[in-house]
Motif scaffolding. Structure first.
Motif, PDB file in Angstrom:
ATOM      1  N   UNK A 167       0.800  -1.237   0.000  1.00 54.24           N
ATOM      2  CA  UNK A 167       0.000   0.000   0.000  1.00 54.24           C
ATOM      3  C   UNK A 167       0.829   1.282   0.000  1.00 54.24           C
ATOM      4  N   UNK A 168       2.119   1.173  -0.313  1.00 51.55           N
ATOM      5  CA  UNK A 168       2.958   2.361  -0.466  1.00 51.55           C
ATOM      6  C   UNK A 168       3.518   2.390  -1.879  1.00 51.55           C
ATOM      7  N   UNK A 169       3.624   3.590  -2.421  1.00 54.45           N
ATOM      8  CA  UNK A 169       4.145   3.733  -3.783  1.00 54.45           C
ATOM      9  C   UNK A 169       5.630   4.065  -3.748  1.00 54.45           C
ATOM     10  N   UNK A 170       6.359   3.504  -4.712  1.00 56.96           N
ATOM     11  CA  UNK A 170       7.796   3.730  -4.817  1.00 56.96           C
ATOM     12  C   UNK A 170       8.173   4.010  -6.264  1.00 56.96           C
ATOM     13  N   UNK A 171       9.244   4.757  -6.400  1.00 57.45           N
ATOM     14  CA  UNK A 171       9.865   4.936  -7.700  1.00 57.45           C
ATOM     15  C   UNK A 171      11.045   3.970  -7.766  1.00 57.45           C
ATOM     16  N   UNK A 172      10.965   2.967  -8.649  1.00 55.44           N
ATOM     17  CA  UNK A 172      12.013   1.951  -8.748  1.00 55.44           C
ATOM     18  C   UNK A 172      12.701   1.992 -10.092  1.00 55.44           C
ATOM     19  N   UNK A 173      13.817   1.266 -10.191  1.00 52.27           N
ATOM     20  CA  UNK A 173      14.602   1.188 -11.424  1.00 52.27           C
ATOM     21  C   UNK A 173      14.466  -0.217 -11.998  1.00 52.27           C
ATOM     22  N   UNK A 174      14.122  -0.311 -13.291  1.00 53.87           N
ATOM     23  CA  UNK A 174      13.981  -1.611 -13.949  1.00 53.87           C
ATOM     24  C   UNK A 174      15.365  -2.207 -14.174  1.00 53.87           C
ATOM     25  N   UNK A 175      15.616  -3.368 -13.571  1.00 53.41           N
ATOM     26  CA  UNK A 175      16.922  -4.017 -13.708  1.00 53.41           C
ATOM     27  C   UNK A 175      16.910  -5.109 -14.765  1.00 53.41           C
ATOM     28  N   UNK A 176      15.785  -5.831 -14.882  1.00 51.36           N
ATOM     29  CA  UNK A 176      15.760  -7.012 -15.752  1.00 51.36           C
ATOM     30  C   UNK A 176      14.331  -7.248 -16.212  1.00 51.36           C
ATOM     31  N   UNK A 177      14.165  -7.618 -17.478  1.00 49.48           N
ATOM     32  CA  UNK A 177      12.843  -7.898 -18.038  1.00 49.48           C
ATOM     33  C   UNK A 177      12.834  -9.345 -18.543  1.00 49.48           C
ATOM     34  N   UNK A 178      11.789 -10.098 -18.178  1.00 45.35           N
ATOM     35  CA  UNK A 178      11.778 -11.535 -18.497  1.00 45.35           C
ATOM     36  C   UNK A 178      10.335 -12.025 -18.603  1.00 45.35           C
ATOM     37  N   UNK A 179      10.191 -13.314 -18.941  1.00 44.67           N
ATOM     38  CA  UNK A 179       8.850 -13.906 -19.091  1.00 44.67           C
ATOM     39  C   UNK A 179       8.590 -15.003 -18.062  1.00 44.67           C
ATOM     40  N   UNK A 180       9.449 -15.075 -17.025  1.00 42.60           N
ATOM     41  CA  UNK A 180       9.306 -16.137 -16.019  1.00 42.60           C
ATOM     42  C   UNK A 180       8.446 -15.658 -14.858  1.00 42.60           C
ATOM     43  N   UNK A 181       7.222 -16.106 -14.823  1.00 41.81           N
ATOM     44  CA  UNK A 181       6.330 -15.708 -13.734  1.00 41.81           C
ATOM     45  C   UNK A 181       6.796 -16.322 -12.419  1.00 41.81           C
ATOM     46  N   UNK A 182       6.888 -15.520 -11.346  1.00 44.65           N
ATOM     47  CA  UNK A 182       7.293 -16.075 -10.044  1.00 44.65           C
ATOM     48  C   UNK A 182       6.341 -17.182  -9.623  1.00 44.65           C
ATOM     49  N   UNK A 183       6.871 -18.344  -9.186  1.00 43.67           N
ATOM     50  CA  UNK A 183       5.993 -19.472  -8.866  1.00 43.67           C
ATOM     51  C   UNK A 183       5.244 -19.326  -7.547  1.00 43.67           C
ATOM     52  N   UNK A 184       5.769 -18.503  -6.625  1.00 39.99           N
ATOM     53  CA  UNK A 184       5.227 -18.511  -5.259  1.00 39.99           C
ATOM     54  C   UNK A 184       4.315 -17.336  -4.938  1.00 39.99           C
ATOM     55  N   UNK A 185       4.155 -16.381  -5.841  1.00 43.27           N
ATOM     56  CA  UNK A 185       3.244 -15.262  -5.571  1.00 43.27           C
ATOM     57  C   UNK A 185       2.751 -14.666  -6.888  1.00 43.27           C
ATOM     58  N   UNK A 186       1.660 -13.926  -6.792  1.00 46.34           N
ATOM     59  CA  UNK A 186       1.064 -13.277  -7.959  1.00 46.34           C
ATOM     60  C   UNK A 186       1.589 -11.849  -8.035  1.00 46.34           C
ATOM     61  N   UNK A 187       2.423 -11.528  -9.049  1.00 47.47           N
ATOM     62  CA  UNK A 187       3.009 -10.181  -9.105  1.00 47.47           C
ATOM     63  C   UNK A 187       1.955  -9.103  -9.337  1.00 47.47           C
ATOM     64  N   UNK A 188       2.132  -7.974  -8.657  1.00 43.49           N
ATOM     65  CA  UNK A 188       1.297  -6.809  -8.934  1.00 43.49           C
ATOM     66  C   UNK A 188       1.774  -6.159 -10.224  1.00 43.49           C
ATOM     67  N   UNK A 189       0.920  -5.329 -10.804  1.00 45.01           N
ATOM     68  CA  UNK A 189       1.292  -4.650 -12.050  1.00 45.01           C
ATOM     69  C   UNK A 189       2.055  -3.355 -11.762  1.00 45.01           C
ATOM     70  N   UNK A 190       2.994  -3.043 -12.645  1.00 44.76           N
ATOM     71  CA  UNK A 190       3.647  -1.733 -12.622  1.00 44.76           C
ATOM     72  C   UNK A 190       2.579  -0.687 -12.942  1.00 44.76           C
ATOM     73  N   UNK A 191       2.571   0.411 -12.196  1.00 46.95           N
ATOM     74  CA  UNK A 191       1.520   1.418 -12.356  1.00 46.95           C
ATOM     75  C   UNK A 191       1.808   2.387 -13.485  1.00 46.95           C
ATOM     76  N   UNK A 192       3.092   2.726 -13.661  1.00 41.54           N
ATOM     77  CA  UNK A 192       3.418   3.762 -14.653  1.00 41.54           C
ATOM     78  C   UNK A 192       4.902   3.715 -14.973  1.00 41.54           C
TER      79      UNK A 192
END
Length: 831
Positions: free
Chosen positions: A56-81
């Motif tokens: 529930x907190x917003x952060x400005x992050x830096x994209x380090x790596x882009x891939x197609x491997x969905x994490x097996x143990x949790x459902x990723x939230x979407x990038x907002x912008x």
């Protein structure tokens, strides 16, 4: 870290889910993964900032790596912008961040926090939004809640800062919490950009009056307008436009002594036109290279040897005696790199050093060079960042933090005074060493590294002996000036009235008199600031100590306060002994403030100044003081290490080391190396032009072996002496050291956690662990400290495994409720 952005986003089927590993400025054990929504897949890039939400907190992050491997143990939230059209950092920076986090045992979030200027880290600001369903009946609210609710009803949204203004208190969270519970409002987070462009209003003549006849007609008929002040303003504009080209509102109003309203009157008449424009905060110089000096034969030979070695090896050490002209060699090598279109990073250990060298480099490289250090304000840092990122800036002169700048085409890094401990970051993480990180960073660009020092670190000199680094020696001072004479004064033989520390021995006093008579300058060095390091009750021996740290308080006479130099807490002066009630306090030992006072009494005609962290506060204070000393408007300069590191003064004939015992008596395996470096560097400030200088060392332990090395300026003998002991006791450069510090407000809990960690490491690495033990200062900021020291063989795989074991054991310890709040800090390669 492959750049797979394009292959994933443009060549693959759009129905494939794409994810991003994002670095956010939190100390997370590993980076979190977010899903990239289809609407953002065309815009996202490695190194760009994105807006994400975590808990529930917003952060400005830096994209380090882009891939197609969905994490097996949790459902990723979407990038907002996606916040950047172009990446904020380059791939090599991300590689540096990853290496730092692995080598120095911290998180990439820690590195990001240190690397980015604060105004490029968007801050999250809470906003209250009015809940329309609540209605307008506020009868159930108390007075504070009513005030906020009424303001929300009118404005619909309020920031936390506005709520604080309404209530006129700083702690508003209880009120907000009650309003949320009563469903009067909801709270949401918004990222806000903190960098603001600097705007300036430029003045232009309206197009109609670009024709001379129209302008002449306007001026001739002006008397009919009956506005003499506006005419004066217009004439001032025409003069400035002719002499300076572009005219700003600030300069025009100042020159004409006019008001903005009068200028607006000319704009309303369509005579002048106002244009708001974004401008640089930092002054720009013409981009010229003007090297107007010639190297001596010895310097030419050294420069050629450096270039030849850097053709074969990535790192070269230039070992040049003090005042041998290493800086001139650097300038020639920088010139070659700039002409080849490469960027250069010139690193210095202290901000105080940059003031003198920047003037020299600007003279030679003009607008190609910029300076970067912690004294710049956040907006200035953003502008420097952008100029380096585009490649507009070719040469950067800065302290260790300049290593994080976004170099586009780095060709050379110069690490001057490479031995200096100031290159090591102490607090907070990342606890990196600027010199070692620079060597890794340069390797990413296939760039070269030139290390420079008159007194290299034992580790660097060992690397030259083993062939890892190249070595070039410069053994003569510029202009063939002799090395200074070193005189050792035995303070035990000097009798004083109160048996206190000797500040000015008769020998040093006489030498200062002689220097002043010859219109020469003097530098006096004392490694302690303040007036007196501690005061003691003359009746019972009680010493005032900090409430938060187990250290004595330093007396600062100018402020008439006691101060802790560990946590910074300031206390009123103690006049009555807490133990026996006596008022008989004695000042023990002395700092730079007392030295300045004694000098003023002994030499009333001399102009005396002090240079330490108490007297140098503002961004330009150190530069002003150095200029005054260069111009001989100061006769005697007393100070801490700030006065000894690489500064070049033409008229200094005498240097005094007031208390060498304080340098020689530290409990640290590097004590001999550090003492030699410090004293040799101090002595190097004396006699840098034409005549031989003199150095007076006041010491009681006159038989210390380091003093003999210093007297003969013999680094080789020091190295031979030290390397035998390092090998015998398995210290660097024969080992890698990791220090582990356990901290907690309860001494027993800190000790228990340290013992658990110590037992585990001793079982796994039995011959490599020392401790746990309490350090000499065992409590800082109400936290008790216990330390462990690991001396590990120089085996990369072995060290990596040990680091993994340490992390795993820290996690196990902190999973126990009793030790959850114990802070365990790994410090790799401590200094």
């Amino acid at each position: 870290m492959p750049d797979t952005t394009k292959s994933l986003l443009f060549n693959n089927d759009k129905d494939i889910s794409v994810f991003a590993e994002v670095i956010i400025p939190l100390a997370l054990p590993r980076n979190y993964t977010w899903a990239i929504p289809k609407r953002l897949q065309e815009n996202i890039q490695l190194g760009s900032r994105v807006e994400v939400e975590l808990k529930n907190k917003k952060y400005s992050g830096i994209v380090k790596f882009i891939h197609t491997n969905k994490p097996p143990s949790f459902e990723p939230k979407e990038i907002l912008n996606v916040l950047d059209e172009q990446p904020l950092v380059y791939l090599n920076q991300l590689k540096l961040w990853q290496w730092m986090s692995e080598y120095y045992m911290c998180t990439e979030g820690d590195v990001m926090q240190a690397a980015l200027p604060s105004h490029l880290k968007l801050s999250s600001e809470s906003t209250l939004a009015y809940n329309e369903e609540y209605g307008e009946d506020f009868s159930a609210l108390n007075d504070e809640e009513y005030l906020v609710a009424e303001a929300l009803l009118l404005k619909k949204e309020l920031k936390l800062s506005e709520v604080q203004q309404i209530l006129d208190v700083s702690h508003v969270y209880p009120v907000i919490k009650r309003l949320i519970e009563k469903k009067v409002c909801i709270v949401w987070e918004a990222l806000k950009e903190t960098y603001k462009q600097k705007l300036e209003t430029y003045i232009h003549l309206h197009a109609e009056y670009h024709q001379e006849e129209n302008l002449a007609k306007l001026l001739n008929e002006w008397s009919k307008n009956k506005a003499p002040k506006q005419l004066e303003l217009l004439l001032a504009y025409l003069h400035l436009q002719k002499t300076e080209g572009e005219v700003t509102q600030t300069n025009l109003l100042k020159k004409a002594n006019a008001t903005a309203a009068q200028l607006k009157g000319l704009a309303d008449k369509s005579i002048l036109r106002l244009e708001r424009r974004s401008i640089d905060r930092l002054p720009s110089l013409p981009k010229d290279i003007k090297i107007d000096f010639e190297l001596s034969p010895a310097q030419v030979e050294a420069a050629d040897n450096v270039k030849n070695i850097l053709n074969d090896k990535p790192v070269c050490l230039l070992k040049g005696v003090t005042s041998s002209g290493k800086t001139q060699i650097y300038i020639k090598i920088i010139e070659q790199a700039v002409k080849e279109g490469k960027q250069v990073l010139y690193m210095l250990p202290e901000i105080a050093l940059t003031a003198q060298i920047i003037r020299r480099l600007q003279k030679y490289f003009g607008g190609y060079i910029t300076i970067y250090h912690s004294k710049f304000n956040p907006n200035e840092r953003v502008e420097i960042w952008n100029k380096i990122k585009t490649g507009e800036t070719k040469v950067v002169l800065g302290a260790r933090s300049s290593l994080f700048l976004p170099f586009k085409d780095l060709g050379l890094i110069i690490v001057d005074e490479e031995h200096d401990s100031s290159y090591k970051q102490q607090e907070p993480a990342p606890r990196y060493h600027g010199r070692d990180a620079a060597i890794y960073f340069a390797s990413l660009f296939n760039a070269k590294v030139l290390l420079g020092s008159a007194t290299p670190s034992i580790e660097s000199y060992f690397n030259t002996k083993s062939g890892k680094y190249g070595l070039v020696k410069l053994t003569e001072r510029y202009g063939n000036v002799q090395m200074p004479l070193i005189e050792i004064v035995d303070v035990k033989t000097i009798i004083t009235k109160n048996k206190g520390k000797i500040i000015l021995s008769p020998q040093l006093t006489e030498a200062i008199h002689q220097s002043l008579q010859r219109k020469k300058q003097v530098i006096l060095f004392q490694n302690r600031r303040g007036y007196s390091p501690y005061q003691i009750c003359g009746t019972c021996g009680w010493i005032p100590q900090c409430e938060h740290c187990n250290v004595s308080l330093t007396y600062h006479k100018a402020k008439n306060k006691l101060q802790c130099h560990y946590c910074g807490t300031v206390y009123p002066l103690v006049l009555t002994c807490a133990a026996c009630g006596s008022h008989n306090f004695l000042q023990k030992n002395f700092g730079t403030e007392k030295m300045e006072e004694v000098l003023t009494e002994a030499f009333p005609q001399a102009k005396i100044a002090r240079m330490d962290y108490d007297s140098i506060r503002g961004k330009n204070d150190h530069d002003v003081l150095i200029k005054l000393f260069e111009q001989q408007r100061i006769d005697i300069l007393a100070g801490t290490q700030m006065v000894v590191k690489g500064l070049d003064f033409e008229h200094v004939s005498l240097v005094g080391i007031a208390d060498a015992d304080g340098i020689l008596n530290f409990t640290d395996f590097r004590v001999n190396e550090r003492a030699f470096q410090l004293m040799e560097q101090v002595s190097g400030r004396a006699g840098r032009r034409e005549e031989q200088g003199k150095v007076i060392v006041q010491v009681s332990n006159t038989h210390h072996p380091v003093l003999q090395f210093v007297q003969h300026h013999n680094y080789e003998e020091l190295y031979a002496f030290e390397i035998v002991n390092r090998k015998r006791f398995f210290y660097p450069p024969y080992s890698r050291v990791i220090q582990l510090i356990c901290k907690h407000k309860d001494r027993n809990i800190a000790e228990e956690a340290a013992n658990i960690l110590g037992r585990f490491l001793t079982e796994k690495y039995p011959t490599f662990v020392n401790g746990p033990a309490e350090p000499a200062v065992n409590r800082v900021r109400n936290q008790y400290l216990f330390e462990l020291l690991l001396k590990l063989p120089k085996d990369t795989q072995f060290i990596r495994q040990c680091k993994q074991d340490i992390w795993q054991q820290i996690a196990i310890i902190q999973s126990n409720k009793r030790y959850r709040s114990v802070t365990i800090i790994p410090d790799v390669d401590p200094v």
